[in-house]
Design a protein around this motif. Structure first.
Motif, PDB file in Angstrom:
ATOM      1  N   LEU A 108      65.883  49.926  48.312  1.00  0.00           N
ATOM      2  CA  LEU A 108      64.503  49.468  48.139  1.00  0.00           C
ATOM      3  C   LEU A 108      64.003  49.748  46.734  1.00  0.00           C
ATOM      4  N   ILE A 109      64.399  50.875  46.169  1.00  0.00           N
ATOM      5  CA  ILE A 109      63.980  51.217  44.803  1.00  0.00           C
ATOM      6  C   ILE A 109      64.609  50.246  43.809  1.00  0.00           C
ATOM      7  N   VAL A 110      65.886  49.926  44.007  1.00  0.00           N
ATOM      8  CA  VAL A 110      66.552  48.954  43.143  1.00  0.00           C
ATOM      9  C   VAL A 110      65.869  47.590  43.236  1.00  0.00           C
ATOM     10  N   MET A 111      65.331  47.272  44.417  1.00  0.00           N
ATOM     11  CA  MET A 111      64.648  45.991  44.619  1.00  0.00           C
ATOM     12  C   MET A 111      63.275  45.955  43.951  1.00  0.00           C
ATOM     13  N   GLY A 112      62.821  47.116  43.451  1.00  0.00           N
ATOM     14  CA  GLY A 112      61.573  47.132  42.691  1.00  0.00           C
ATOM     15  C   GLY A 112      60.466  47.991  43.247  1.00  0.00           C
ATOM     16  N   LEU A 113      60.697  48.641  44.381  1.00  0.00           N
ATOM     17  CA  LEU A 113      59.652  49.479  44.967  1.00  0.00           C
ATOM     18  C   LEU A 113      59.641  50.861  44.323  1.00  0.00           C
ATOM     19  N   ALA A 114      58.455  51.443  44.205  1.00  0.00           N
ATOM     20  CA  ALA A 114      58.345  52.826  43.763  1.00  0.00           C
ATOM     21  C   ALA A 114      58.931  53.723  44.852  1.00  0.00           C
ATOM     22  N   PRO A 115      59.510  54.860  44.479  1.00  0.00           N
ATOM     23  CA  PRO A 115      60.120  55.740  45.486  1.00  0.00           C
ATOM     24  C   PRO A 115      59.186  56.107  46.631  1.00  0.00           C
ATOM     25  N   ALA A 116      57.924  56.412  46.324  1.00  0.00           N
ATOM     26  CA  ALA A 116      56.976  56.790  47.380  1.00  0.00           C
ATOM     27  C   ALA A 116      56.730  55.633  48.337  1.00  0.00           C
ATOM     28  N   VAL A 117      56.656  54.422  47.809  1.00  0.00           N
ATOM     29  CA  VAL A 117      56.430  53.240  48.650  1.00  0.00           C
ATOM     30  C   VAL A 117      57.647  52.973  49.521  1.00  0.00           C
ATOM     31  N   ALA A 118      58.834  53.092  48.944  1.00  0.00           N
ATOM     32  CA  ALA A 118      60.063  52.889  49.715  1.00  0.00           C
ATOM     33  C   ALA A 118      60.141  53.874  50.875  1.00  0.00           C
ATOM     34  N   SER A 119      59.858  55.141  50.596  1.00  0.00           N
ATOM     35  CA  SER A 119      59.904  56.160  51.650  1.00  0.00           C
ATOM     36  C   SER A 119      58.873  55.881  52.729  1.00  0.00           C
ATOM     37  N   ARG A 120      57.687  55.445  52.337  1.00  0.00           N
ATOM     38  CA  ARG A 120      56.637  55.161  53.314  1.00  0.00           C
ATOM     39  C   ARG A 120      57.037  54.003  54.223  1.00  0.00           C
ATOM     40  N   LEU A 121      57.597  52.943  53.670  1.00  0.00           N
ATOM     41  CA  LEU A 121      58.004  51.802  54.488  1.00  0.00           C
ATOM     42  C   LEU A 121      59.091  52.195  55.479  1.00  0.00           C
ATOM     43  N   ILE A 122      60.001  53.065  55.063  1.00  0.00           N
ATOM     44  CA  ILE A 122      61.048  53.527  55.971  1.00  0.00           C
ATOM     45  C   ILE A 122      60.445  54.330  57.116  1.00  0.00           C
ATOM     46  N   ARG A 123      59.490  55.213  56.790  1.00  0.00           N
ATOM     47  CA  ARG A 123      58.840  56.001  57.846  1.00  0.00           C
ATOM     48  C   ARG A 123      58.082  55.101  58.813  1.00  0.00           C
ATOM     49  N   ILE A 124      57.394  54.096  58.281  1.00  0.00           N
ATOM     50  CA  ILE A 124      56.621  53.186  59.136  1.00  0.00           C
ATOM     51  C   ILE A 124      57.554  52.410  60.063  1.00  0.00           C
ATOM     52  N   ALA A 125      58.655  51.900  59.512  1.00  0.00           N
ATOM     53  CA  ALA A 125      59.600  51.137  60.318  1.00  0.00           C
ATOM     54  C   ALA A 125      60.144  51.991  61.453  1.00  0.00           C
ATOM     55  N   THR A 126      60.410  53.256  61.167  1.00  0.00           N
ATOM     56  CA  THR A 126      60.927  54.167  62.187  1.00  0.00           C
ATOM     57  C   THR A 126      59.867  54.479  63.239  1.00  0.00           C
ATOM     58  N   ALA A 127      58.651  54.770  62.786  1.00  0.00           N
ATOM     59  CA  ALA A 127      57.580  55.153  63.714  1.00  0.00           C
ATOM     60  C   ALA A 127      57.180  54.006  64.630  1.00  0.00           C
ATOM     61  N   ARG A 128      57.109  52.797  64.088  1.00  0.00           N
ATOM     62  CA  ARG A 128      56.638  51.666  64.886  1.00  0.00           C
ATOM     63  C   ARG A 128      57.550  51.355  66.056  1.00  0.00           C
ATOM     64  N   ALA A 129      58.815  51.728  65.959  1.00  0.00           N
ATOM     65  CA  ALA A 129      59.742  51.465  67.055  1.00  0.00           C
ATOM     66  C   ALA A 129      59.325  52.203  68.321  1.00  0.00           C
ATOM     67  N   GLN A 130      58.621  53.322  68.169  1.00  0.00           N
ATOM     68  CA  GLN A 130      58.184  54.111  69.321  1.00  0.00           C
ATOM     69  C   GLN A 130      56.687  53.999  69.573  1.00  0.00           C
ATOM     70  N   LEU A 131      55.977  53.331  68.671  1.00  0.00           N
ATOM     71  CA  LEU A 131      54.514  53.276  68.782  1.00  0.00           C
ATOM     72  C   LEU A 131      54.034  51.829  68.724  1.00  0.00           C
ATOM     73  N   PRO A 132      54.233  51.072  69.810  1.00  0.00           N
ATOM     74  CA  PRO A 132      53.869  49.648  69.794  1.00  0.00           C
ATOM     75  C   PRO A 132      52.388  49.397  69.568  1.00  0.00           C
ATOM     76  N   THR A 133      51.520  50.291  70.037  1.00  0.00           N
ATOM     77  CA  THR A 133      50.076  50.087  69.822  1.00  0.00           C
ATOM     78  C   THR A 133      49.749  50.133  68.341  1.00  0.00           C
ATOM     79  N   LEU A 134      50.356  51.054  67.625  1.00  0.00           N
ATOM     80  CA  LEU A 134      50.155  51.151  66.178  1.00  0.00           C
ATOM     81  C   LEU A 134      50.668  49.894  65.493  1.00  0.00           C
ATOM     82  N   GLY A 135      51.839  49.426  65.932  1.00  0.00           N
ATOM     83  CA  GLY A 135      52.401  48.215  65.360  1.00  0.00           C
ATOM     84  C   GLY A 135      51.530  46.997  65.583  1.00  0.00           C
ATOM     85  N   ALA A 136      50.875  46.930  66.737  1.00  0.00           N
ATOM     86  CA  ALA A 136      50.014  45.784  67.040  1.00  0.00           C
ATOM     87  C   ALA A 136      48.820  45.729  66.103  1.00  0.00           C
TER      88      ALA A 136
END
Length: 202
Positions: A108-136
């Motif tokens: 993700l960083i190579v694709m142009g994202l800042a490290p903090a943004v890349a890490s946040r997107l990974i955490r969100i993708a992981t969390a949403r798998a167990q939290l459908p209400t948040l994802g909605a």
């Protein structure tokens, strides 16, 4: 609230039409990967990108138009971040980073994202798998990526402090409380504080 309020470009019907088209496409888009790993989308990402690039928010806007446009842009940003997290989940599931000899965050960083943004997107993708209400809520553009991340980290914190593993009902209750805190005007830091209090009670 919907981003394509006519008031946003009351004196500029062409701009209003473009903005509404972008917003509706982002709401409707469903990103999927087929069994061969080829991405398809019910919305046209290239068209959306071109339309956003073609927007011209000139200095002739009224104060109300500027306010409405900013409201729309915030929602658009939330939607883009939501879809970005969705695709990050697909990249992880398909092992794309591994195929390139990298960690997902590195890709993700190579694709142009800042490290903090890349890490946040990974955490969100992981969390949403167990939290459908948040994802909605995220899918509707109602909540920023920063707030989504704060809720996800909050649930994870409570889970680590709990004597027993959190079941679906417990997770839903925590998400509901933290989302209510968000809708009352809480910042991500405020959500983190609320989660820590909930963790102390677990």
């Amino acid at each position: 609230m919907r981003a394509c309020e006519p008031a946003a470009y009351r004196n500029h019907p062409t701009r209003s039409k473009i903005f509404c088209t972008i917003f509706k496409k982002l709401l409707d888009i469903e990103l999927v990967f087929d069994h061969s790993g080829v991405m398809g989308a019910s919305g046209d990402l290239t068209t959306i990108t071109d339309s956003v690039r073609d927007l011209h928010l000139g200095a002739d806007m009224s104060g109300r138009a500027a306010f409405d446009a900013m409201t729309a842009l915030v929602t658009l940003r939330n939607l883009v971040d939501h879809h970005a997290a969705t695709v990050v989940g697909h990249l992880d599931r398909l092992g794309v980073a591994r195929d390139h000899g990298r960690k997902l965050s590195e890709l993700l960083i190579v694709m142009g994202l800042a490290p903090a943004v890349a890490s946040r997107l990974i955490r969100i993708a992981t969390a949403r798998a167990q939290l459908p209400t948040l994802g909605a809520h995220a899918a509707d553009g109602a909540i920023s990526a920063e707030h989504v991340d704060a809720v996800g980290k909050g649930v994870d914190h409570v889970g680590k402090r709990s004597a027993e593993p959190l079941d679906d009902v417990a997770r839903l209750n925590i998400v509901t409380e933290l989302l209510a805190h968000f809708f009352s005007g809480a910042t991500p830091a405020d959500i983190g504080k609320r989660a820590r209090r909930l963790g102390n009670q677990a």
